[in-house]
Design an enzyme around this catalytic site. Sequence first.
Site, mmCIF file in Angstrom:
data_model
loop_
_atom_site.group_PDB
_atom_site.id
_atom_site.type_symbol
_atom_site.label_atom_id
_atom_site.label_comp_id
_atom_site.label_asym_id
_atom_site.label_seq_id
_atom_site.Cartn_x
_atom_site.Cartn_y
_atom_site.Cartn_z
ATOM 1 C CG HIS A 72 90.991 34.980 24.896
ATOM 2 N ND1 HIS A 72 90.837 33.920 26.114
ATOM 3 C CD2 HIS A 72 91.599 33.929 23.799
ATOM 4 C CE1 HIS A 72 91.228 32.646 25.845
ATOM 5 N NE2 HIS A 72 90.704 32.538 23.632
ATOM 6 C CG HIS A 74 95.561 30.780 25.581
ATOM 7 N ND1 HIS A 74 94.970 30.397 26.198
ATOM 8 C CD2 HIS A 74 95.051 30.438 24.156
ATOM 9 C CE1 HIS A 74 93.732 30.153 26.485
ATOM 10 N NE2 HIS A 74 93.883 31.157 24.428
ATOM 11 C CD GLN A 77 97.644 28.369 21.689
ATOM 12 O OE1 GLN A 77 97.055 29.216 21.293
ATOM 13 N NE2 GLN A 77 97.134 27.603 22.869
ATOM 14 C CE1 TYR A 137 96.217 24.866 27.302
ATOM 15 C CE2 TYR A 137 95.643 27.108 27.265
ATOM 16 C CZ TYR A 137 95.665 25.998 26.809
ATOM 17 O OH TYR A 137 96.052 25.859 25.033
ATOM 18 C CG HIS A 223 89.828 25.701 28.535
ATOM 19 N ND1 HIS A 223 89.144 24.792 27.243
ATOM 20 C CD2 HIS A 223 91.613 25.695 27.971
ATOM 21 C CE1 HIS A 223 89.743 25.020 25.868
ATOM 22 N NE2 HIS A 223 90.713 25.405 26.701
ATOM 23 C CG HIS A 248 88.125 29.288 25.379
ATOM 24 N ND1 HIS A 248 89.399 28.498 26.271
ATOM 25 C CD2 HIS A 248 89.057 29.922 24.577
ATOM 26 C CE1 HIS A 248 90.097 28.810 25.699
ATOM 27 N NE2 HIS A 248 90.219 29.742 24.981
ATOM 28 C CD GLU A 251 88.191 28.431 19.310
ATOM 29 O OE1 GLU A 251 88.451 27.691 20.376
ATOM 30 O OE2 GLU A 251 88.883 28.627 18.262
ATOM 31 C CG HIS A 285 86.863 31.631 20.665
ATOM 32 N ND1 HIS A 285 87.411 32.768 19.460
ATOM 33 C CD2 HIS A 285 86.988 30.793 21.282
ATOM 34 C CE1 HIS A 285 88.369 32.080 20.206
ATOM 35 N NE2 HIS A 285 88.223 30.858 20.899
ATOM 36 C CG ASP A 336 92.484 32.202 21.129
ATOM 37 O OD1 ASP A 336 93.578 31.750 22.040
ATOM 38 O OD2 ASP A 336 91.562 32.219 19.856
HETATM 39 ZN ZN ZN Z 1 91.736 30.644 23.759
#
Ligand code: ZN
Length: 471
Positions: A72, A74, A77, A137, A223, A248, A251, A285, A336
Amino acid sequence: MTPQKTHNASDRKQPAAGHKLFFDHAFLPNGWARNVRLSVVDGIIANVEIDAERGDSTYVKGLALPGLPNLHCHTFQRGMAGLSERRGAGNDSFWTWRDVMYRFLGRLSPDDVEAIAAYAYVEMLEQGFTSVAEFHYVHHDIDGSPYADLAEMASRIVAAASATGIGLTLLPALYNYGGFGGVAPAAGQRRFLNDPDRFLRLLEGTRAVAATLPSTAVGIAPHSLRAVTPASLRTVVQGAGAGPIHIHVAEHVKEVEDCIAWSGRRPVEWLMENISVDQRWCLIHATHMTADETRALAHSGAVAGLCPITEASLGDGIFNGPDFLAAGGRFGLGTDSNIEIDAAGELRLLEYSQRLGNRGRNIMTTKPGESTGERLFVEALAGGAQALARPVGAIAIGRRADIVALDAEHTSFATTRAGHWLDSWIFVPGRPAVQTVLVGGKIVVEEGRHWQNEAITVRYRAALARLVNDS
Ligand code: ZN
């Protein structure tokens, strides 16, 4: 469009397509073996010999482990790591962090996405991850309009994977709404939005661009239950074929409360009742589950996608490890938010968070005498391979030759008994012990450093200077 390409892992001088590798020690499905010789053909292990002669093989020093799949990520980030660690006006949470994240991504260009992804993938390779599932995304331009090529951003992720050599499972995300029950999206979400029809065209475009990089897998990522309706979720799941399908779920406590207010059900409970969750699925999660939800997820055959460093960073909560393991649940690990990229560190924090929450030691094991490090690692390899839908996660015939060699002479191994190296790696030196990394049998990291580290770092710094310092 043609991705901007500065270099490619396949450009490097490497052993011939069919070649042999030799290791003093290698972690095979039955445990550690000595004098291991692998035959590699087109990136896949074609033969494994133990107690073998080195002969004309390429000798790789150190303790050979299967590379860990990162299930996982992204990737963008990574560029905002460290920017959300100052207290705001009220109580900070996942939701206040998300505001910072939306502001950061509001300025990202396709070049920025590619530069940040390449840097993050270099870090992953240098820290022990050899493949990644990109939960992708950010699809559209800054004003929310689609790029001329719907899959423009996906093509940049593929270019970054190609430049670094990391194995890729690309998961375009469907973000359709702003909250449970079809709530209108917020302005900060405009770069993510698609209806199911346009999403399926994006998926087609993503498959086309992924086909340009051998062995890349493509799945989908609705998502979250916040971002879809039951109808849009069912439409895209039908288009996903064999998967993988990542989402997801559960979480945060607020997400659970909002889901109950919308449907009368908790998020995992709703999924289990309304969708055929099976081995194709990876539930990211799954932090907040009842005992019944925990058993249902374990029995579904789906993978729980745990991201301990990010879950700790965001203050999400602690996964119910003991009950999930006791019920035979499968899990893997993801980086993540990429605030810290460290394969051993994710494994360590998974166990440590369980120790803190359960006030005990060696929680993620079930049998007396079992090695905690080995159990964590083996579970995360199998769960990760399933979630990535790629033949990775083991040094075995038919799997990709994705291998991480640890420095056997690292000081922290000085007192380690032969065969107990995983406990020491995970709980003591971690990333400094990663010495050589191969992906598909090709060396991409030597002496702890990726062969393109310098050029990719220069490009990353330039992107960040524009994104952060000029803002
Ligand atoms: Zn995530």
